[in-house]
Structure formats: C-alpha cells, structure tokens
Design a protein around this motif. Sequence first.
Motif, PDB file in Angstrom:
ATOM      1  N   LEU A 160       0.525  -1.466  -0.452  1.00 17.68           N
ATOM      2  CA  LEU A 160       0.377  -0.009  -0.222  1.00 17.68           C
ATOM      3  C   LEU A 160       0.321   1.368   0.279  1.00 17.68           C
ATOM      4  CD1 LEU A 160      -2.527  -0.804   2.531  1.00 17.68           C
ATOM      5  CD2 LEU A 160      -2.965  -1.303   0.295  1.00 17.68           C
ATOM      6  N   ALA A 161       1.923   1.023   0.902  1.00 15.85           N
ATOM      7  CA  ALA A 161       2.595   2.040   0.541  1.00 15.85           C
ATOM      8  C   ALA A 161       3.639   2.898  -0.801  1.00 15.85           C
ATOM      9  CB  ALA A 161       3.890   2.432   2.010  1.00 15.85           C
ATOM     10  N   THR A 162       3.864   1.293  -0.856  1.00 15.10           N
ATOM     11  CA  THR A 162       4.013   1.677  -2.651  1.00 15.10           C
ATOM     12  C   THR A 162       3.204   2.500  -3.400  1.00 15.10           C
ATOM     13  OG1 THR A 162       5.730  -0.309  -2.037  1.00 15.10           O
ATOM     14  CG2 THR A 162       5.662  -0.177  -4.514  1.00 15.10           C
ATOM     15  N   VAL A 163       2.416   1.610  -3.365  1.00 18.69           N
ATOM     16  CA  VAL A 163       1.252   2.638  -4.145  1.00 18.69           C
ATOM     17  C   VAL A 163       0.789   3.788  -4.376  1.00 18.69           C
ATOM     18  CG1 VAL A 163      -0.940   2.706  -5.556  1.00 18.69           C
ATOM     19  CG2 VAL A 163       0.922  -0.178  -4.704  1.00 18.69           C
ATOM     20  N   GLY A 164      -0.131   4.017  -2.853  1.00 23.31           N
ATOM     21  CA  GLY A 164       0.415   5.706  -1.869  1.00 23.31           C
ATOM     22  C   GLY A 164       1.257   6.249  -2.688  1.00 23.31           C
ATOM     23  N   GLY A 165       2.767   5.360  -2.606  1.00 24.87           N
ATOM     24  CA  GLY A 165       4.038   6.584  -2.470  1.00 24.87           C
ATOM     25  C   GLY A 165       4.126   6.892  -4.168  1.00 24.87           C
ATOM     26  N   ALA A 166       3.581   5.979  -5.695  1.00 27.02           N
ATOM     27  CA  ALA A 166       4.275   6.603  -6.476  1.00 27.02           C
ATOM     28  C   ALA A 166       2.827   7.162  -7.277  1.00 27.02           C
ATOM     29  CB  ALA A 166       3.121   5.064  -7.381  1.00 27.02           C
ATOM     30  N   ILE A 167       1.698   6.940  -7.115  1.00 32.58           N
ATOM     31  CA  ILE A 167       0.687   8.144  -6.866  1.00 32.58           C
ATOM     32  C   ILE A 167       0.982  10.014  -6.223  1.00 32.58           C
ATOM     33  CG2 ILE A 167      -2.003   8.034  -6.615  1.00 32.58           C
ATOM     34  CD1 ILE A 167      -2.400   5.753  -6.849  1.00 32.58           C
ATOM     35  N   GLY A 168       1.686  10.018  -5.223  1.00 31.46           N
ATOM     36  CA  GLY A 168       1.817  11.233  -4.678  1.00 31.46           C
ATOM     37  C   GLY A 168       3.306  11.519  -5.312  1.00 31.46           C
ATOM     38  N   GLY A 169       3.781  10.196  -5.809  1.00 33.85           N
ATOM     39  CA  GLY A 169       4.866  10.735  -6.103  1.00 33.85           C
ATOM     40  C   GLY A 169       4.651  11.316  -7.894  1.00 33.85           C
ATOM     41  N   GLY A 170       4.113  10.636  -8.783  1.00 32.39           N
ATOM     42  CA  GLY A 170       3.428  11.326  -9.656  1.00 32.39           C
ATOM     43  C   GLY A 170       2.842  12.430  -9.944  1.00 32.39           C
ATOM     44  N   VAL A 171       1.839  12.492  -9.039  1.00 30.26           N
ATOM     45  CA  VAL A 171       1.023  13.922  -8.907  1.00 30.26           C
ATOM     46  C   VAL A 171       2.539  15.185  -8.669  1.00 30.26           C
ATOM     47  CG1 VAL A 171      -0.519  15.528  -7.460  1.00 30.26           C
ATOM     48  CG2 VAL A 171      -0.383  13.040  -8.241  1.00 30.26           C
ATOM     49  N   ALA A 172       3.336  14.707  -7.459  1.00 31.51           N
ATOM     50  CA  ALA A 172       4.572  15.662  -7.018  1.00 31.51           C
ATOM     51  C   ALA A 172       5.215  16.077  -8.093  1.00 31.51           C
ATOM     52  CB  ALA A 172       5.201  15.317  -5.517  1.00 31.51           C
ATOM     53  N   GLY A 173       5.650  14.836  -9.486  1.00 32.45           N
ATOM     54  CA  GLY A 173       6.976  15.321 -10.168  1.00 32.45           C
ATOM     55  C   GLY A 173       5.922  16.105 -11.055  1.00 32.45           C
ATOM     56  N   SER A 174       4.856  16.073 -11.282  1.00 27.18           N
ATOM     57  CA  SER A 174       4.233  16.677 -12.907  1.00 27.18           C
ATOM     58  C   SER A 174       4.090  18.595 -11.561  1.00 27.18           C
ATOM     59  CB  SER A 174       2.930  16.172 -12.611  1.00 27.18           C
ATOM     60  OG  SER A 174       2.216  17.547 -13.607  1.00 27.18           O
ATOM     61  N   ALA A 175       4.171  18.684 -10.140  1.00 25.19           N
ATOM     62  CA  ALA A 175       4.091  19.614  -9.895  1.00 25.19           C
ATOM     63  C   ALA A 175       4.838  20.440 -10.380  1.00 25.19           C
ATOM     64  CB  ALA A 175       3.311  19.757  -8.989  1.00 25.19           C
ATOM     65  N   ILE A 176       6.090  19.899  -9.887  1.00 24.08           N
ATOM     66  CA  ILE A 176       7.695  20.377  -9.626  1.00 24.08           C
ATOM     67  C   ILE A 176       8.119  20.297 -10.751  1.00 24.08           C
ATOM     68  CG2 ILE A 176       9.862  19.331  -9.448  1.00 24.08           C
ATOM     69  CD1 ILE A 176       9.102  18.036  -7.318  1.00 24.08           C
ATOM     70  N   GLU A 177       7.938  19.185 -11.834  1.00 23.48           N
ATOM     71  CA  GLU A 177       7.920  19.651 -13.803  1.00 23.48           C
ATOM     72  C   GLU A 177       7.098  20.981 -14.047  1.00 23.48           C
ATOM     73  OE1 GLU A 177       7.998  18.079 -18.314  1.00 23.48           O
ATOM     74  OE2 GLU A 177       6.887  17.069 -16.390  1.00 23.48           O
ATOM     75  N   GLU A 178       6.359  21.262 -13.626  1.00 25.28           N
ATOM     76  CA  GLU A 178       6.166  22.883 -14.123  1.00 25.28           C
ATOM     77  C   GLU A 178       6.570  23.992 -13.557  1.00 25.28           C
ATOM     78  OE1 GLU A 178       1.385  24.945 -14.227  1.00 25.28           O
ATOM     79  OE2 GLU A 178       1.024  23.387 -13.133  1.00 25.28           O
ATOM     80  N   GLY A 179       6.313  23.700 -11.948  1.00 22.20           N
ATOM     81  CA  GLY A 179       7.242  24.844 -11.463  1.00 22.20           C
ATOM     82  C   GLY A 179       8.868  25.202 -11.450  1.00 22.20           C
ATOM     83  N   VAL A 180       9.647  23.884 -11.560  1.00 23.18           N
ATOM     84  CA  VAL A 180      10.702  23.961 -12.346  1.00 23.18           C
ATOM     85  C   VAL A 180      10.397  24.798 -13.899  1.00 23.18           C
ATOM     86  CG1 VAL A 180      12.806  22.874 -12.771  1.00 23.18           C
ATOM     87  CG2 VAL A 180      11.982  22.456 -11.255  1.00 23.18           C
ATOM     88  N   THR A 181       9.745  25.084 -14.515  1.00 21.38           N
ATOM     89  CA  THR A 181       9.668  24.959 -15.857  1.00 21.38           C
ATOM     90  C   THR A 181       9.491  26.682 -16.711  1.00 21.38           C
ATOM     91  OG1 THR A 181       7.785  23.782 -16.387  1.00 21.38           O
ATOM     92  CG2 THR A 181      10.474  22.902 -17.137  1.00 21.38           C
TER      93      THR A 181
END
Length: 156
Positions: free
Chosen positions: A86-107
């Motif tokens: 469950l932590a792996t799946v939750g981490g992947a979902i949360g990481g995907g959302v965070a990664g998208s937001a980080i990319e937008e902010g950095v660019t």
Amino acid sequence: MRAQSIIKWSVPIIMLAALTGCVTPMSGDVYSRNNAMQMQSVQYGTIESLRGVRIAGTQTPIGAIGGAVVGGLLGSGVGGGLGRDLATVGGAIGGGVAGSAIEEGVTQQNGVEIVVRLDNGRTVSIVQSVGGQIFSLGQRVQVITAPNGTSRVTAG
C-alpha cells in the motif's frame, strides 16, 4: 551506507537535474534549432507598453513518471507485507502528482508582454521570456517573425 539507500536518494536528485534541463529559453536572443539558418521577416516599430508576465511551465509525462518512480521507491522502503504494498502504491501516486507539479514549477519563466506599434501602423503584442535585453517605452525595436509564425522582439 547501503546501495539501496544510495539509489533511493540519488534518483530524485538526478530527476530534478534532468527537469531543470527541460527549460526552454523563450527570450529574444535565443533561437531554436529550427529557426537557425532560416530567412525571417523583419519589421520595425516602437514599444508602446511593457508588462511583466509569468510563462507557464510544461507538464510532460516525464515529471509524472519520474515522480511516480521516486515515490514508489520511497514507499517500498516502508514496513512489510500488505502495508509495504500500500505504501508503494500510495508513494507512486503521490510521487506522480508531486513530480508533475515540480516539473511545472521548475520550467516556469518570467516573461514580458511587449506591445509594439509597427511602422506600417499595425499594433502587435509579443510575449517572450526576460532575457539579456532590457526594453523601455518608446524604444525602437525589430519584430522578427520566423516562417512558422513565431515572433520575437529585439533591440532595433
């Protein structure tokens, strides 16, 4: 330090460095490869107004996928059994959302909207990133337009 721990922390650092490499300069003094060595039309005019703007960042699958991988790796190190899954799946979902937001902010980039009254009487507005050029009201400038329709303002 364990190899798994090194991998766990080096992956996010490498991904953040890769995302900063995705920033495409949009200033008047940076040309894309497609615009190099192509004939471009030049018109002259005078700056009528300037306004600071923000140019939105990009959201490609790279940010979301990278974030999901990192989140999944971090989640997989939590607990064991079903809790770990469950932590792996939750981490992947949360990481995907965070990664998208980080990319937008950095660019994201600071930009300027430049309204130019061309010598032919037409008024145009061009948004470009704040580059090495500083513009002022009433300044004579060149508006350079590439065959694909992209335009830039440069000191005239």
